[in-house]
Design an enzyme around this catalytic site. Structure first.
Site: not given
Length: 358
Positions: A21, A24, A146, A233
Site C-alpha cells: 500500500c 501511510k 521540490h 475518499d
C-alpha cells in the site's frame, strides 16, 4: 523525442519500505500522535472552514462568499514498477482529496525524493510526465516543485483547489438514514503487495492501475447532484476505517453490506496467496473495537473491508429520500464500478457493522 522507459532490471517497488500500500502510518499511531498535540492543532474558526483539528481530507479557507481555497498534499513510495504509471497514480491520489471536499483542483507542485546515484534521472522524468498527464486531465496546472536526494524514491503533489464555501463535502455531516455509495472497487492494497512480491497476474495489475489512475472528478460532481454533503475518499485507512472516521465525527453508527462492495479482479485471489500488506493488518488490529464483522462474511472479504487503498474511490452519503440508485447509474455510465454499500444508523458513535448483504 520521449525518454526511454526504465530498463526491466529496475524494480521500483523493491526500493520501497513496507509492502504494497501507500505506506501511510497506521491509524492508531496517527490518532495517538494527534491526541498528544491537543490544542496545538488549528481548529476551524472564522474564515478557516476546515482546519487540522477536524481531521478531514484537506484544509479549507474561505476567500469570499463564493470561493473557498482547498489545500492538501500526498506522496508515497512506488507501488508499481512502471515509472510513468506510478506518477499517474500518485497524482490522481493527491488530487483526490480536493474532489473529496467537493472542490476542483487548479494548481499543484511536485514533491519528489530520488536516489540520484542509484536510479537514472530518465526514470524520474517518466514519473513527472505521468503526474503531469493526470494533472492535465484534471485541468490542474503543475508549476514546479521540490526534489531532495533520498535512498527511497517518493513522489506526490501538493494541490490547491477551489470550492463554494456552502457546498463543501465534510466527514462529519452524516445523518441517520443516509445511503452510502462507493464509487470504485477495493483491493489495491493486496494487489500492490502481490506486485511487489512478483505474484500478481497481468490482468490484476492492469485493473488496479486503471482504478488508481481514474480521477474522482465525475464522482464528486455526481455526488453533489445526488445531494451529498458528507464524503471522503477511501485510501490507506480502508473502507471500514474511513467510514468509522466519518461515523465517529458525525456521532452516528453505520453498516456495510459486504456482498455489495465492488472488488477488484484478483483481490480475493491475492489474499488466498498470502499477499496482505502490513497496513491492512494494522487496520484490522486498530479497528477491532470499532468494526464488528458478521461471522457469515467470508474471511477474505472481511480482510478487504480493512484493505489499505491507494487512490480509492469516493464514499459519499445520499440523504434519506434521495435517489442513490440514480447516482449509481450515473456513475456506472461514466465507467465507475459504483454500488450502494450500506447505510447510516443510530448507535454508538463510530461503530461500523459489516453484514453479509442488504
Amino acid at each position: 523525442m520521449s525518454l526511454p522507459v526504465h530498463p526491466p532490471a529496475v524494480k521500483l517497488t523493491s526500493l520501497s519500505r513496507g509492502a504494497g500500500c501507500a505506506c501511510k502510518l497506521p491509524l492508531s499511531k496517527l490518532e495517538d500522535m494527534f491526541a498528544s498535540l491537543g490544542t496545538d492543532l488549528e481548529p476551524a474558526a472564522g474564515d478557516l472552514l476546515v482546519g487540522a483539528a477536524e481531521g478531514d481530507d484537506a484544509a479549507v479557507y474561505r476567500l469570499d462568499d463564493e470561493r473557498a481555497l482547498i489545500l492538501t498534499t500526498d506522496f508515497f513510495t512506488p507501488i508499481v514498477d512502471d515509472a510513468r504509471e506510478w506518477g499517474r497514480i500518485a497524482a490522481a491520489n493527491a488530487l483526490s482529496d480536493v474532489y473529496a471536499m467537493g472542490g476542483t483542483p487548479i494548481i499543484a507542485v511536485n514533491l519528489t525524493a530520488w536516489p540520484g546515484d542509484e536510479l537514472p534521472m530518465e526514470l524520474l522524468a517518466d514519473v513527472l510526465r505521468g503526474g503531469a498527464d493526470v494533472a492535465k486531465e484534471a485541468g490542474c496546472f503543475v508549476v514546479g516543485g521540490h526534489t531532495i536526494d533520498d535512498p527511497i524514491p517518493k513522489y506526490g503533489m501538493a494541490v490547491v483547489g477551489l470550492a463554494h464555501p456552502e457546498r463543501l463535502f465534510q466527514i462529519d455531516k452524516l445523518a441517520e438514514g443516509d445511503t452510502l455509495v462507493l464509487t470504485k472497487a477495493i483491493g489495491t492494497g493486496v494487489i500492490s503487495t502481490a506486485i511487489k512480491n512478483d505474484g500478481a497476474e497481468p490482468a490484476w495489475v492492469d485493473g488496479a492501475i486503471a482504478s488508481m489512475t481514474m480521477l474522482n472528478a465525475a464522482a464528486s460532481k455526481i455526488a453533489r447532484q445526488a445531494g451529498a454533503v458528507a464524503a471522503t475518499d477511501v485510501t490507506g485507512f480502508s473502507l471500514a476505517g474511513h467510514l468509522h472516521r466519518m461515523a465517529a465525527a458525525s456521532g452516528l453508527a453505520a453498516e456495510i453490506d459486504a456482498s455489495s462492495v465492488p472488488l477488484l479482479d484478483g483481490a480475493r485471489e491475492a489474499i488466498a496467496r498470502g499477499y496482505v500488506p502490513g497496513g491492512t493488518r494494522a487496520n484490522m488490529t486498530h479497528l477491532s473495537g470499532s468494526v464488528t464483522v458478521d461471522p457469515q462474511v467470508p474471511e477474505d472479504v472481511a480482510v478487504l473491508m480493512h484493505d489499505a487503498q491507494t487512490s480509492g474511490g469516493l464514499l459519499f452519503a445520499v440523504p434519506a429520500g434521495g435517489d442513490a440508485g440514480s447516482a449509481v447509474a450515473a456513475l456506472r455510465a461514466d465507467g465507475h464500478p459504483a454500488a450502494v454499500v450500506g447505510r447510516v444508523v443510530g448507535g454508538s458513535a463510530g461503530q461500523v457493522t459489516v453484514l453479509t448483504g442488504p
